[in-house]
Scaffold this active site. Structure first.
Site, PDB file in Angstrom:
ATOM      1  N   GLU A 286     -29.817  -7.844  69.232  1.00 17.31           N
ATOM      2  CA  GLU A 286     -30.968  -8.281  70.025  1.00 17.31           C
ATOM      3  C   GLU A 286     -31.845  -8.743  68.810  1.00 17.31           C
ATOM      4  OE1 GLU A 286     -32.478  -5.339  72.951  1.00 17.31           O
ATOM      5  OE2 GLU A 286     -30.296  -4.324  72.693  1.00 17.31           O
ATOM      6  N   CYS A 320     -40.863  -9.739  70.699  1.00 16.43           N
ATOM      7  CA  CYS A 320     -40.091 -10.603  70.614  1.00 16.43           C
ATOM      8  C   CYS A 320     -40.063 -11.562  72.051  1.00 16.43           C
ATOM      9  CB  CYS A 320     -38.725 -10.126  70.466  1.00 16.43           C
ATOM     10  SG  CYS A 320     -38.446  -8.719  71.746  1.00 16.43           S
TER      11      CYS A 320
HETATM   12  P1  NAD Z   1     -35.804  -7.862  60.420  1.00 16.84           P
HETATM   13  O1  NAD Z   1     -34.371  -8.471  60.638  1.00 16.84           O
HETATM   14  O2  NAD Z   1     -36.531  -8.200  59.156  1.00 16.84           O
HETATM   15  O3  NAD Z   1     -35.409  -6.363  60.252  1.00 16.84           O
HETATM   16  C1  NAD Z   1     -34.696  -5.638  61.435  1.00 16.84           C
HETATM   17  C2  NAD Z   1     -34.124  -4.169  60.853  1.00 16.84           C
HETATM   18  O4  NAD Z   1     -33.001  -4.957  59.948  1.00 16.84           O
HETATM   19  C3  NAD Z   1     -34.895  -3.676  59.767  1.00 16.84           C
HETATM   20  O5  NAD Z   1     -34.630  -1.966  59.930  1.00 16.84           O
HETATM   21  C4  NAD Z   1     -34.614  -3.872  58.520  1.00 16.84           C
HETATM   22  O6  NAD Z   1     -34.773  -2.974  57.273  1.00 16.84           O
HETATM   23  C5  NAD Z   1     -33.219  -4.251  58.648  1.00 16.84           C
HETATM   24  N1  NAD Z   1     -32.419  -5.056  57.635  1.00 16.84           N
HETATM   25  C6  NAD Z   1     -33.203  -6.080  56.827  1.00 16.84           C
HETATM   26  N2  NAD Z   1     -32.274  -6.584  56.143  1.00 16.84           N
HETATM   27  C7  NAD Z   1     -30.980  -6.127  56.409  1.00 16.84           C
HETATM   28  C8  NAD Z   1     -29.703  -5.929  55.874  1.00 16.84           C
HETATM   29  N3  NAD Z   1     -29.291  -7.021  55.034  1.00 16.84           N
HETATM   30  N4  NAD Z   1     -28.496  -5.227  56.501  1.00 16.84           N
HETATM   31  C9  NAD Z   1     -29.122  -4.428  57.302  1.00 16.84           C
HETATM   32  N5  NAD Z   1     -30.115  -4.293  57.814  1.00 16.84           N
HETATM   33  C10 NAD Z   1     -31.113  -4.896  57.277  1.00 16.84           C
HETATM   34  O7  NAD Z   1     -36.637  -7.755  61.735  1.00 16.84           O
HETATM   35  P2  NAD Z   1     -38.195  -7.243  61.891  1.00 16.84           P
HETATM   36  O8  NAD Z   1     -39.330  -8.014  60.928  1.00 16.84           O
HETATM   37  O9  NAD Z   1     -38.093  -5.827  61.800  1.00 16.84           O
HETATM   38  O10 NAD Z   1     -38.503  -7.406  63.548  1.00 16.84           O
HETATM   39  C11 NAD Z   1     -38.872  -8.457  63.978  1.00 16.84           C
HETATM   40  C12 NAD Z   1     -37.908  -9.446  64.784  1.00 16.84           C
HETATM   41  O11 NAD Z   1     -37.311  -8.597  65.652  1.00 16.84           O
HETATM   42  C13 NAD Z   1     -38.285 -10.737  65.291  1.00 16.84           C
HETATM   43  O12 NAD Z   1     -37.319 -11.624  65.162  1.00 16.84           O
HETATM   44  C14 NAD Z   1     -38.028 -10.192  66.875  1.00 16.84           C
HETATM   45  O13 NAD Z   1     -38.031 -11.449  67.780  1.00 16.84           O
HETATM   46  C15 NAD Z   1     -36.918  -9.254  67.017  1.00 16.84           C
HETATM   47  N6  NAD Z   1     -36.868  -8.481  67.966  1.00 16.84           N
HETATM   48  C16 NAD Z   1     -35.949  -8.697  69.005  1.00 16.84           C
HETATM   49  C17 NAD Z   1     -36.018  -7.836  70.240  1.00 16.84           C
HETATM   50  C18 NAD Z   1     -35.132  -8.187  71.268  1.00 16.84           C
HETATM   51  O14 NAD Z   1     -34.925  -7.289  71.940  1.00 16.84           O
HETATM   52  N7  NAD Z   1     -34.224  -9.249  71.414  1.00 16.84           N
HETATM   53  C19 NAD Z   1     -37.007  -6.840  70.044  1.00 16.84           C
HETATM   54  C20 NAD Z   1     -37.780  -6.458  69.082  1.00 16.84           C
HETATM   55  C21 NAD Z   1     -37.724  -7.515  68.173  1.00 16.84           C
END
Ligand code: NAD
Length: 515
Positions: A286, A320
């Site tokens: 997501e 999001c």
């Molecule tokens: P992010 O992608 O920076 O991080 C998400 C998660 O991934 C964190 O736990 C992070 O530590 C981990 N991560 C980072 N690099 C990684 C890697 N190489 N391998 C595995 N895991 C890794 O996102 P964020 O800043 O935590 O969240 C904000 C984003 O999430 C926004 O883009 C928002 O739109 C999206 N979001 C989407 C939904 C939805 O339902 N579609 C809901 C909430 C947030």
């Protein structure tokens, strides 16, 4: 008989007893700030040398907690424990597994304000936003428990003579759960408990900025009696252990919520088959959004303005589903913009320890700097009509910001900023508005504010987003009521809090017996 699912009610903080109870919860949490949190693998608490400090974004000096960080050896251990625990956990009947969720939901309900207070401190959520996050976490457990109960019932198939045919939904195996920081309780709980109630075991890597709230939730799972090894808590940086967990041959699925770029990277790594790997990994992702509110010429102007402001600036635009694009018919453009600017200038921003502010900070220095950069870009792409400035320097505060007269293909109309910034774009007519609404690579949420039935019907068909709302804001999805998830670059088209979600963590097995 099972009690029907009902969404957890939100707390009315104008009642003095609720305000007092929340103040007490904040005081309790404040007395616990700065504590250390360990990894939990197979029920064993493990301290590591390497630690990360979780900071209160409203007050950069305040350490919320100090969290041990896993390295690859410990990530390996977590996967091995999850793999061996799967052999027993998958045999626990679905209706028994759902009972753990009901129990955990009941415990969280009893500790509701305490958890919301942690959200105030660790994520900078206002009281109301924190309360909604906790309520959603409770909802996910109540809802997925009931979904598992349904999935555990006998699934008869059309009968043919002399055969008994039945379909079973069996779990997948070890899942890596990677949640975001912006709903650090609700989304983390939803992703984790959906996977475990379906019979899988989990390696949970919490978001790096909000690990303490996840550690607190581990306490609830333990109190609810979830067996050791079913959920293994492995905080660590995405770079250090993220790829390792995703690439591991024992990983059967990855449940990810986060940004587009990280989601795409995980998709690529997960797709690669490695020696000894017996399956194609499943990815439930997501991802981001660039969500629009379309305002038609025939509309309630006040409703349009209120919907834009609430969707753009609730939790400082860090949802999001947040509205970052207002696409307004030229006939009402000046009126809607004028009212939005007026409402925006009245919003208050400050330390959400107190309930007097509408919104708080953005989550960390990385987000702060990125949003300020986008504000500079916005100044070259549109007219700054509200905000555009930093708030008090004690935290990561940015004033709610509105840009007017932005072109549909401008960067601030296309790229996810994930902060309190909304761009206004003028549409010639409803055709043009629909065209602009669909011109992003995302497809998460959207709203249309209109009194014109024909235009609403048209948007129902043409506006290509997973969650489309009419005459209301585009944020605030309720579990069960508004199954949530988007199209295109917003993810793999799943619907969290919907009737199909648990199927993503199972595989269907047909057994046919000749009678
Ligand atoms: P992010 O992608 O920076 O991080 C998400 C998660 O991934 C964190 O736990 C992070 O530590 C981990 N991560 C980072 N690099 C990684 C890697 N190489 N391998 C595995 N895991 C890794 O996102 P964020 O800043 O935590 O969240 C904000 C984003 O999430 C926004 O883009 C928002 O739109 C999206 N979001 C989407 C939904 C939805 O339902 N579609 C809901 C909430 C947030």
């Amino acid at each position: 008989m099972q009690v029907e699912f009902k969404n957890e009610p939100f707390t009315n903080f104008s009642l003095p007893e609720n305000k007092k109870a929340f103040e007490e919860a904040l005081a309790k949490v404040e007395s616990e700030l700065g504590r250390e949190y360990d990894l939990i693998i197979g029920g064993e608490r493990i301290k590591t040398e390497k630690k990360s400090r979780s900071i209160n974004p409203s007050n950069k000096e305040q350490v919320v907690g100090i969290v041990s960080q896993a390295d690859q050896a410990l990530a390996e251990k977590a996967i091995q424990v999850a793999a061996s625990t799967f052999e027993t956990w998958k045999k626990v009947p679905g209706t028994s597994r759902s009972r753990y969720l009901y129990k955990a939901a009941a415990i969280l309900r009893r500790r509701k304000h305490e958890f919301s207070a942690w959200l105030v401190k660790e994520a900078g959520k206002s009281w109301a936003e924190a309360d909604a996050d906790t309520a959603e976490a409770i909802d996910f457990m109540e809802y997925y428990g009931r979904q598992m109960d349904k999935l555990s019932q006998r699934h008869d198939l059309p009968r043919i003579p002399d055969e008994d045919n039945e379909l079973y939904y069996v779990p997948l195996g070890v899942g890596i759960v990677i949640p975001p920081w912006n709903f650090p309780l609700a989304i983390m709980v939803g992703m984790t408990t959906a996977a475990l109630v379906a019979g899988n075991t989990v390696v949970l890597k919490p978001a790096s900025t909000t690990p303490v709230i996840a550690a607190k939730f581990m306490e609830i799972l333990e109190d609810a009696g979830v067996p050791a090894g079913v959920v293994n808590f492995v905080p660590g940086s995405g770079g250090e252990i993220g790829d390792f967990l995703v690439e591991h041959t024992q990983t059967r699925f990855i449940s990810f919520t986060g940004s587009r770029d990280v989601g795409l990277r995980i998709n690529e790594l997960a797709a690669k088959h490695r020696p000894g790997q017996k399956w194609m990994k499943r990815l439930v992702a997501e991802m981001g959004g660039k969500d629009s509110i379309v305002v038609d010429s025939d509309c309630d102007i006040e409703l349009a303005a209120q919907a834009i402001v609430a969707s753009a600036f609730g939790f400082s635009g860090q949802k999001c589903s947040a509205c970052s694009r207002a696409i307004v018919h030229q006939d009402v453009y000046d009126q809607v913009l004028g009212r939005v600017v007026e409402l925006t200038k009245n919003l208050t921003v400050g330390d959400v320890r107190s309930n007097e502010f509408y919104t708080g900070p953005v989550v960390d220095d990385k987000a702060y700097n990125k949003i300020l950069e986008y504000i500079e870009i916005g100044k070259t792409e549109g007219k700054l009509v509200a905000g555009g400035e930093k708030g008090p320097e004690s935290g990561y505060f940015i004033l709610p910001t509105v840009f007017a007269d932005v072109a549909p293909d401008a960067r601030i109309m296309q790229e996810e900023i994930f902060g309190p910034v909304v761009a206004f774009c003028k549409a010639n007519d409803f055709d043009h508005a629909m065209e602009i609404a669909n011109n992003t690579e995302y497809g998460l949420t959207g709203s249309v504010i209109s009194r014109n039935r024909a235009n609403l019907e048209r948007a129902r068909e043409e506006f290509h987003v997973g969650n489309l709302y009419f005459n209301r804001k585009c944020t605030g999805a309720l579990v069960g009521v508004h199954p949530f998830g988007g199209f295109n670059m917003s993810g793999t088209d799943s619907k969290a809090g919907g009737p199909d979600y648990l199927l993503l963590f199972t595989q269907a097995k047909l057994v046919s017996e000749k009678l």
